[in-house]
Enzyme design. Structure first.
Site, PDB file in Angstrom:
ATOM      1  N   SER A  26     -26.565  53.705  79.022  1.00  0.00           N
ATOM      2  CA  SER A  26     -27.945  54.196  79.006  1.00  0.00           C
ATOM      3  C   SER A  26     -28.819  53.282  78.168  1.00  0.00           C
ATOM      4  O   SER A  26     -28.331  52.400  77.453  1.00  0.00           O
ATOM      5  CB  SER A  26     -28.012  55.628  78.448  1.00  0.00           C
ATOM      6  OG  SER A  26     -27.637  55.635  77.075  1.00  0.00           O
ATOM      7  N   TYR A 179     -29.650  56.218  58.619  1.00  0.00           N
ATOM      8  CA  TYR A 179     -29.866  55.327  59.750  1.00  0.00           C
ATOM      9  C   TYR A 179     -30.336  53.956  59.259  1.00  0.00           C
ATOM     10  O   TYR A 179     -29.819  52.914  59.686  1.00  0.00           O
ATOM     11  CB  TYR A 179     -30.903  55.923  60.695  1.00  0.00           C
ATOM     12  CG  TYR A 179     -31.212  55.034  61.885  1.00  0.00           C
ATOM     13  CD1 TYR A 179     -30.257  54.793  62.864  1.00  0.00           C
ATOM     14  CD2 TYR A 179     -32.470  54.424  62.011  1.00  0.00           C
ATOM     15  CE1 TYR A 179     -30.532  53.973  63.952  1.00  0.00           C
ATOM     16  CE2 TYR A 179     -32.753  53.610  63.093  1.00  0.00           C
ATOM     17  CZ  TYR A 179     -31.781  53.386  64.067  1.00  0.00           C
ATOM     18  OH  TYR A 179     -32.063  52.569  65.135  1.00  0.00           O
TER      19      TYR A 179
END
Length: 308
Positions: A26, A179
């Site tokens: 994806s 992150y």
């Protein structure tokens, strides 16, 4: 002079090249798989779900039936899966020309991988560190091999705390802080590996790229947040498609003028969108001492020695 404008039309035939794209089912990964496959490369679409990977391959093959795509299972949250993937790849192929370390998760709630690592650092950095090491001998056999690590603008807010690298027990954890740390780790790893490759005089280039603001499913964990909803209209104007977001990584992997240790991103304001060009990382991403410490800690945590 390094050319500013670049497009996939400039990519020569990739016939005979073997390419791995992690997270190729994806988003940026699928776009990269499509480009390499249509240029004639044999592309290993590595992803956690074989079903999703096969669907992505089917989508590409329906438009480009001549594409050569091999779907293989790889779960970067499991070191056992990383080892299994590497073993299976080396059984099927005798070299590796391009490794795109693309797969990742973003701003997830606190959680751990199968091996007990904080999941964003575990998947985004440690899984790829182990994978690259396990495939490194095959990269040495590649034709002017390249490794491209996909980072993020978020690395600029990242820091490393070796006393609490994994936010043990959730201490000090926030989804964005973790992150950003993982994306800083991607760059520290990139530049350290390039330094080691140069010292060993190997015919391998190690580069990094970031997509800017790309419309992919990576941000699914923040899409329902109130602020995200409030800013959705603005974000849609300053972000770009998954295809455009994939171009910096694709350029890093294929541009004949690219050099090891370079970093690519969009040319526009705040590096959110635009043509893929050379960009500058945050100074802390170039810290040699942090890079060396991270390398050693990554070897210890994964149990995978990485000798260049």
């Amino acid at each position: 002079m390094f050319p500013h404008h670049w497009s996939v039309d400039k990519i020569p035939s990739m016939q005979g090249q073997i390419v791995i794209v992690t997270g190729g089912n994806s988003g940026l990964g699928q776009e990269a798989v499509r480009v390499y496959a249509t240029k004639g490369a044999t592309v290993i679409l590595a992803c956690r779900s074989l079903e999703k990977g096969q669907q992505a391959a089917h989508n590409i093959l329906s438009m480009f039936p001549q594409a050569n795509i091999d779907v293989m299972k790889l779960d970067l949250a499991s070191l056992q899966s990383v080892h299994t993937f590497a073993d299976q790849f080396k059984t099927k192929y005798n070299k590796l020309d391009i490794l795109i370390n693309n797969a990742g998760v973003m701003t997830t709630p606190y959680g751990k991988t199968e091996d007990g690592f904080e999941q964003q650092l575990g998947i985004n950095h440690l899984g790829h560190f182990a994978l690259t090491s396990l495939l490194f001998d095959h990269l040495k056999k590649g034709d002017h091999a390249r490794i491209v690590n996909i980072s993020s603008n978020a690395h600029k807010q990242g820091d490393l705390n070796f006393d609490n690298l994994m936010y043990e027990g959730g201490k000090g954890y926030s989804p964005m802080k973790a992150y950003s740390r993982s994306k800083l780790a991607n760059l520290l790893f990139t530049f350290e590996l390039q330094r080691r490759v140069e010292r060993a005089d190997l015919d391998i280039k190690v580069l990094a790229a970031h997509p800017g603001g790309a419309n992919t499913n990576l941000a699914r964990h923040i899409e329902n947040k109130f602020l995200f909803k409030m800013l959705r209209g603005v974000l849609e104007r300053i972000t770009q498609s998954a295809y455009d977001g994939a171009l910096p990584g694709i350029r890093a992997a294929t541009d004949k003028d690219a050099k090891g240790g370079q970093y690519y991103g969009p040319s526009g304001k705040w590096e959110m969108k635009g043509d893929p060009v050379l960009v500058e990382p945050k100074t802390r991403a170039l810290d040699v001492n942090d890079a060396d410490l991270l390398w050693k800690e990554s070897e210890r945590l994964t149990g995978v020695p990485f000798t260049v």
